[in-house]
Design a protein around this motif. Structure first.
Motif, PDB file in Angstrom:
ATOM      1  N   GLN A 193       3.387  -2.104  -6.134  1.00 37.56           N
ATOM      2  CA  GLN A 193       4.056  -2.062  -4.831  1.00 37.56           C
ATOM      3  C   GLN A 193       4.407  -0.629  -4.435  1.00 37.56           C
TER       4      GLN A 193
ATOM      5  N   ILE B  10       1.185   0.715  -3.035  1.00 36.31           N
ATOM      6  CA  ILE B  10       0.972   0.158  -1.698  1.00 36.31           C
ATOM      7  C   ILE B  10       1.886   0.827  -0.689  1.00 36.31           C
TER       8      ILE B  10
ATOM      9  N   TYR C 299      -8.485   0.807  -4.167  1.00 38.27           N
ATOM     10  CA  TYR C 299      -7.294   0.167  -3.606  1.00 38.27           C
ATOM     11  C   TYR C 299      -7.432  -1.351  -3.634  1.00 38.27           C
TER      12      TYR C 299
ATOM     13  N   LEU D 273      -4.551  -4.244  -4.725  1.00 35.13           N
ATOM     14  CA  LEU D 273      -4.152  -5.452  -4.002  1.00 35.13           C
ATOM     15  C   LEU D 273      -4.359  -6.711  -4.835  1.00 35.13           C
TER      16      LEU D 273
ATOM     17  N   ALA E  39      -1.508  -9.097  -6.363  1.00 37.05           N
ATOM     18  CA  ALA E  39      -1.497 -10.523  -6.032  1.00 37.05           C
ATOM     19  C   ALA E  39      -1.431 -11.367  -7.295  1.00 37.05           C
TER      20      ALA E  39
ATOM     21  N   ASN F  19       3.504 -12.474  -0.434  1.00 42.00           N
ATOM     22  CA  ASN F  19       2.805 -11.199  -0.623  1.00 42.00           C
ATOM     23  C   ASN F  19       1.426 -11.411  -1.248  1.00 42.00           C
TER      24      ASN F  19
ATOM     25  N   LYS G  70      -0.892 -12.594   1.357  1.00 39.55           N
ATOM     26  CA  LYS G  70      -1.202 -11.502   2.299  1.00 39.55           C
ATOM     27  C   LYS G  70      -2.208 -10.531   1.698  1.00 39.55           C
ATOM     28  N   TRP G  71      -2.024 -10.181   0.442  1.00 39.78           N
ATOM     29  CA  TRP G  71      -2.906  -9.186  -0.188  1.00 39.78           C
ATOM     30  C   TRP G  71      -4.313  -9.748  -0.396  1.00 39.78           C
TER      31      TRP G  71
ATOM     32  N   GLN H 171      -6.183  -9.746   2.895  1.00 38.40           N
ATOM     33  CA  GLN H 171      -6.739  -8.442   3.261  1.00 38.40           C
ATOM     34  C   GLN H 171      -8.117  -8.232   2.629  1.00 38.40           C
TER      35      GLN H 171
END
Length: 408
Positions: free
Chosen positions: A146, A149, A297, A301, A305, A319, A322-323, A326
């Motif tokens: 995090q 990120i 990257y 993610l 996750a 989260n 969401k990750w 992406q």
């Protein structure tokens, strides 16, 4: 021998893998011995030491994942007998790796001016988080990821296929990649065999490499319909290379009989060798300028996750969803949805396979998830194959070194 899990103790490939990793760690030990003798090191020198700590950790992470218990040598070797060290438990090796990477997180900068690709604190945090993931230290891993990120230094590159092309080197998604260069005048200084080993093994315009590490039928069939990563990852014998929007060049591969599929992430044209002033392709020219992408990257993610899903809780679940979304959106797929922890775990595993196909993560992921026997068992895998045998040459050189018990 590796594809069919027929490991042998005197395999030249695993012998080189063992010895070169110890050479690499030894270079770091040499540098850190000098650093340790400096009474009051300045910040620049401490940064150099942080780089050595990172690379030593990187070498040992490969070794412990591959061989299990290994000798821990954290000092300069002045004579051969100094290297006669018995194996340490894997847990001790991981503890050592964590300490090295903690030093790196404390002393590496967020970025560099004039040194593209040089190690950063983001690389150190990502690497340490990955080690934590392997040890199922979910909270510690998630906290570091995090931070990476939240730094806003990295983002997913919009075109997946472009990540692996020359123009995609050191893009905003790159956290750590091993750089290579091969052009007229370079000699043997900067090149890498990565792309050469895995380039198409053909003739004429398709004499591009040795043809190792080819995709499997299982991988080809694993992608969801519409996943843009499939045609950016896999080349098909006898078919078009897909053109410029998938990392191809508008060429048609010959009907090669030695493999149906090839690794597109190292794919370059024969003309690129000539344009670089290298003359007719040969063992020192084929694809030898290909950078190895080690930490992207996307890994941040998906590891974040995974950790969040294992920890659970509303915020973590949101989260994680969401990750993963992406990652899927960049691949041209729909949103991730959360139903249960088990279902999200399955989805994350599926996304890691698609995202990092041909990038040397799959086998180690299967082992750490305890999925290797179920997935690879039909191919001949047994639990003992999670580790390679210690190379016989290393045992011959070190009287204190003994073979992994399962490979005696």
């Amino acid at each position: 021998t590796f594809d069919n899990f027929q490991y042998v103790k005197d395999d030249w490939g695993s012998g080189i893998y063992w010895s070169k990793h110890y050479v690499f760690a030894g270079l770091c030990n040499d540098a850190l011995e000098v650093y340790g003798k400096i009474a009051a090191p300045d910040p620049v020198t401490t940064t150099l030491a942080a780089e050595a700590h990172f690379f030593r950790a990187y070498a040992y992470f490969d070794l412990v994942r591959t061989f299990g218990d290994v000798p821990l040598i954290d000092f300069k070797i002045n004579q051969p007998a100094d290297g006669h060290v018995a194996k340490s438990p894997a847990s001790d090796i991981y503890d050592f790796i964590e300490k090295d990477l903690l030093f790196a997180t404390q002393h590496l900068p967020p970025g560099w001016t004039g040194f593209p690709g040089r190690l950063t604190v983001g690389a150190a945090k990502t690497m340490l988080a990955k080690v934590y993931i392997y040890r199922q230290k979910w909270g510690a891993a998630l906290s570091l990821l995090q931070e990476v990120i939240a730094s806003n230094q990295y983002e997913l590159h919009s075109k997946y296929w472009e990540i692996f092309k020359t123009q995609g080197e050191l893009n905003k998604e790159s956290i750590f990649e091993i750089q290579a260069s091969k052009k007229a005048g370079d000699g043997d200084t900067y090149w890498s065999r990565l792309g050469q080993c895995q380039g198409i093994r053909g003739s004429g315009d398709f004499d591009l490499g040795w043809g190792w590490n080819t995709p499997t039928e299982s991988l080809v069939n694993s992608y969801e319909t519409g996943d843009l990563r499939k045609n950016a990852t896999i080349l098909f014998s006898g078919q078009s290379d897909g053109g410029t929007e998938t990392g191809g060049y508008g060429l048609t591969l010959p009907n090669l009989t030695n493999a149906k599929y090839w690794n597109k992430k190292v794919y370059n044209k024969r003309e690129d060798y000539l344009a670089a002033g290298l003359g007719t392709p040969n063992n020192e020219a084929q694809n030898t300028w290909v950078n190895q992408r080690v930490l992207r990257y996307a890994d941040v993610l998906l590891l974040a996750a995974e950790a969040a899903n294992e920890l659970g809780g509303t915020t973590n679940i949101d989260n994680a969803t969401k990750w993963v979304t992406q990652i899927r959106k960049r691949a041209g797929l729909g949103d991730a949805t959360y139903t249960t922890q088990a279902a999200m775990r399955t989805l994350i595993k599926k996304e890691r396979r698609a995202e990092f196909a041909m990038e040397y993560e799959r086998f180690f992921d299967l082992v750490r998830w305890n999925d290797a026997l179920a997935v690879l068992g039909p191919l001949g895998y047994q639990n003992k194959h999670r580790f390679y045998p210690i190379p016989q040459g290393a045992i011959n050189d070190n009287p204190k070194l003994v073979q992994n018990p399962e490979h005696n």
